[in-house]
Design a protein around this motif. Structure first.
Motif, PDB file in Angstrom:
ATOM      1  N   LEU A 148      -6.896   0.376 -12.109  1.00  0.00           N
ATOM      2  CA  LEU A 148      -7.546   1.405 -12.922  1.00  0.00           C
ATOM      3  C   LEU A 148      -7.188   2.798 -12.398  1.00  0.00           C
ATOM      4  O   LEU A 148      -6.999   3.734 -13.170  1.00  0.00           O
ATOM      5  N   GLN A 149      -7.072   2.927 -11.086  1.00  0.00           N
ATOM      6  CA  GLN A 149      -6.656   4.198 -10.487  1.00  0.00           C
ATOM      7  C   GLN A 149      -5.249   4.569 -10.950  1.00  0.00           C
ATOM      8  O   GLN A 149      -4.964   5.747 -11.264  1.00  0.00           O
ATOM      9  N   ALA A 150      -4.362   3.595 -11.031  1.00  0.00           N
ATOM     10  CA  ALA A 150      -3.001   3.862 -11.502  1.00  0.00           C
ATOM     11  C   ALA A 150      -3.004   4.295 -12.965  1.00  0.00           C
ATOM     12  O   ALA A 150      -2.271   5.222 -13.355  1.00  0.00           O
ATOM     13  N   LEU A 151      -3.815   3.644 -13.788  1.00  0.00           N
ATOM     14  CA  LEU A 151      -3.921   4.033 -15.199  1.00  0.00           C
ATOM     15  C   LEU A 151      -4.460   5.453 -15.303  1.00  0.00           C
ATOM     16  O   LEU A 151      -3.954   6.268 -16.085  1.00  0.00           O
ATOM     17  N   PHE A 152      -5.469   5.755 -14.512  1.00  0.00           N
ATOM     18  CA  PHE A 152      -6.070   7.086 -14.490  1.00  0.00           C
ATOM     19  C   PHE A 152      -5.027   8.145 -14.099  1.00  0.00           C
ATOM     20  O   PHE A 152      -4.957   9.223 -14.705  1.00  0.00           O
ATOM     21  N   SER A 153      -4.212   7.825 -13.121  1.00  0.00           N
ATOM     22  CA  SER A 153      -3.220   8.778 -12.623  1.00  0.00           C
ATOM     23  C   SER A 153      -2.091   9.009 -13.625  1.00  0.00           C
ATOM     24  O   SER A 153      -1.519  10.106 -13.681  1.00  0.00           O
ATOM     25  N   ARG A 154      -1.777   7.993 -14.412  1.00  0.00           N
ATOM     26  CA  ARG A 154      -0.649   8.076 -15.339  1.00  0.00           C
ATOM     27  C   ARG A 154      -1.028   8.552 -16.734  1.00  0.00           C
ATOM     28  O   ARG A 154      -0.143   8.859 -17.539  1.00  0.00           O
TER      29      ARG A 154
END
Length: 350
Positions: A148-154
C-alpha cells in the motif's frame, strides 16, 4: 459443549457482549434520540476509542454507516468525478468494482492472482480513485502495508486511495495515512453483531467531496460528514452496536498487541499445515496471506465441515471460484486463544 463459529463473519462475538447489552439497556442509551446529548457523548467517546486503539490520525473523520457495502456506493455516488481503478484478486473486490460500474462510473479493472502481489506499477492516470481490498475475505489474501505504501508513493497528485478494510480493521495494524477512504463492517475483527459500518476519511477525501458538491442522495457524503462533525448521524443509527464498540474497545488491548496475537496463531497453524499433509494453503505465498481469514484447500470441503461440526466447530464455506475446494476459518480477535488452540489440535490430528 457450546459450538464455536469459525465462520469469517458474522463470527464469534466478544464473550462480554451479553453483559454489555444489559448495561446498554440499563443506561437508557438504547432509547436516546440520535440528536440528543446522550448520543453525542457516546459518539464522541466511541470515536475517541477508535482513534486511540487503532491509531487513526486526529485529522481523519470517523462516520457511522450501516455496512461496508454502503461505503461501496457512497464513493462513486459522491466522491468520483468520472473514473476509478479497482485492484482485486477475489469476489468482494470484484463486487465493489461492479457496484461502482452500475452507478455510472467508468471502472478500470486490474485483476491479479492470489499468489501475486498487487501490481502497483499499473496505475492508470485516468483514475480519480485507486481502490484496494486490504483483506480479501473470499480467498484469505492481504495487501501488505508495504505494498500500500508503494501504491501511495506511485499515485499521481490528483489520485486518492480507497481501502475496503472489512476483514482487517481491528485485527491488524493499518497505516491510515496511506489512504483517504477506509471502511469496514463491525461483525468481523471488531467482534460485534452485524449491523454497523465505519467510514474513516482523510482531509483530502473531504475536500474532494466539497469540490464535487454532490447532495442528491440521502446518504450523500457531505451530509454524512456534516452530521458526524456534530457527533450525530443523518439517519437513526445502530445505537446498540455503537455502545458495544465503545465498551469492547475501551476494555481491549492496543492494535499492536492484537496484531501480534493473531500473527502468532498463524505461525502455529502454518507449522501444523506443513507437517500433517491433510490440508494445504490456498495462498502458497505466506507473505500474501491474511492473518485474519484462513483459507485452506481440501478435496472434500463438505466432509471436513461435517467432521468439524461433530467436534462443535463451525467452519466457513469456500467462496466464489474457490467454493468447491476450500474452507475458510476466521482468526478474529474475539476468538479466544483456548478455542483456537482446540481447533489447531483438531487440525493436527486429521
Amino acid at each position: 459443549m457450546k459450538q464455536t463459529s469459525f465462520y469469517p463473519g458474522p463470527s464469534t462475538i466478544h464473550p462480554s457482549i451479553p453483559s454489555l447489552v444489559k448495561d446498554a439497556y440499563d443506561t437508557g442509551i438504547l432509547s436516546a434520540n440520535h440528536r440528543s446529548s446522550d448520543f453525542m457523548e457516546l459518539s464522541f467517546a466511541t470515536k475517541s476509542q477508535l482513534k486511540s486503539q487503532l491509531n487513526v490520525p486526529d485529522d481523519y473523520d470517523i462516520i457511522f454507516i450501516s455496512s461496508a457495502t454502503e461505503a461501496w456506493e457512497i464513493l462513486p455516488q459522491s466522491l468520483t468525478s468520472k473514473t476509478s481503478q479497482h485492484f482485486f484478486n477475489g469476489a468482494f473486490g470484484l463486487k465493489w468494482a461492479y457496484t461502482t460500474e452500475n452507478l455510472g462510473i467508468e471502472v478500470i479493472k486490474s485483476p491479479f492472482d492470489v499468489n501475486e502481489s498487487l501490481p502497483t506499477d499499473q496505475i492508470n492516470s485516468l483514475a480519480d480513485w485507486l481502490c484496494v481490498t486490504a483483506c480479501e475475505t473470499s480467498n484469505g489474501t492481504m495487501v501488505d502495508q508495504n505494498v500500500l505504501q508503494a501504491l501511495f508513493s506511485r499515485r499521481l497528485p490528483h489520485q486518492l486511495i480507497a481501502v475496503d478494510a472489512t476483514s482487517a480493521l481491528g485485527g491488524v495494524i493499518l497505516n491510515f495515512q496511506l489512504a483517504d477512504y477506509w471502511f469496514a463492517s463491525c461483525q468481523k475483527c471488531l467482534g460485534l453483531p452485524a449491523g454497523l459500518g465505519l467510514l474513516i476519511v482523510s482531509p483530502a477525501a473531504i475536500e474532494r467531496g466539497r469540490l464535487l458538491g454532490e447532495r442528491s442522495h440521502y446518504n450523500s457524503f457531505l451530509n454524512l460528514v456534516e452530521h458526524a462533525r456534530k457527533e450525530q448521524t443523518h439517519y437513526t443509527p445502530n445505537v446498540l452496536n455503537i455502545y458495544l464498540l465503545w465498551r469492547t474497545l475501551a476494555a481491549g488491548p492496543s492494535i499492536v498487541v492484537t496484531d501480534r496475537r493473531l500473527r502468532d496463531r498463524m505461525v502455529g497453524l502454518n507449522s501444523i499445515i506443513q507437517s500433517n499433509g491433510a490440508l494445504d494453503w490456498l495462498v502458497s505465498n505466506a507473505s500474501l496471506r491474511s492473518p485474519t481469514v484462513i483459507t485452506l484447500k481440501t478435496s472434500d470441503p463438505l466432509e471436513l465441515k461435517e467432521r468439524a461440526l461433530s467436534q462443535k466447530m463451525i467452519l466457513g464455506n469456500g467462496y466464489g471460484a474457490w467454493k468447491g475446494n476450500t474452507v475458510r476459518i476466521a482468526n478474529f480477535p474475539a476468538m479466544g486463544d483456548i478455542q483456537f488452540q482446540i481447533f489447531m489440535e483438531w487440525i493436527s490430528n486429521l
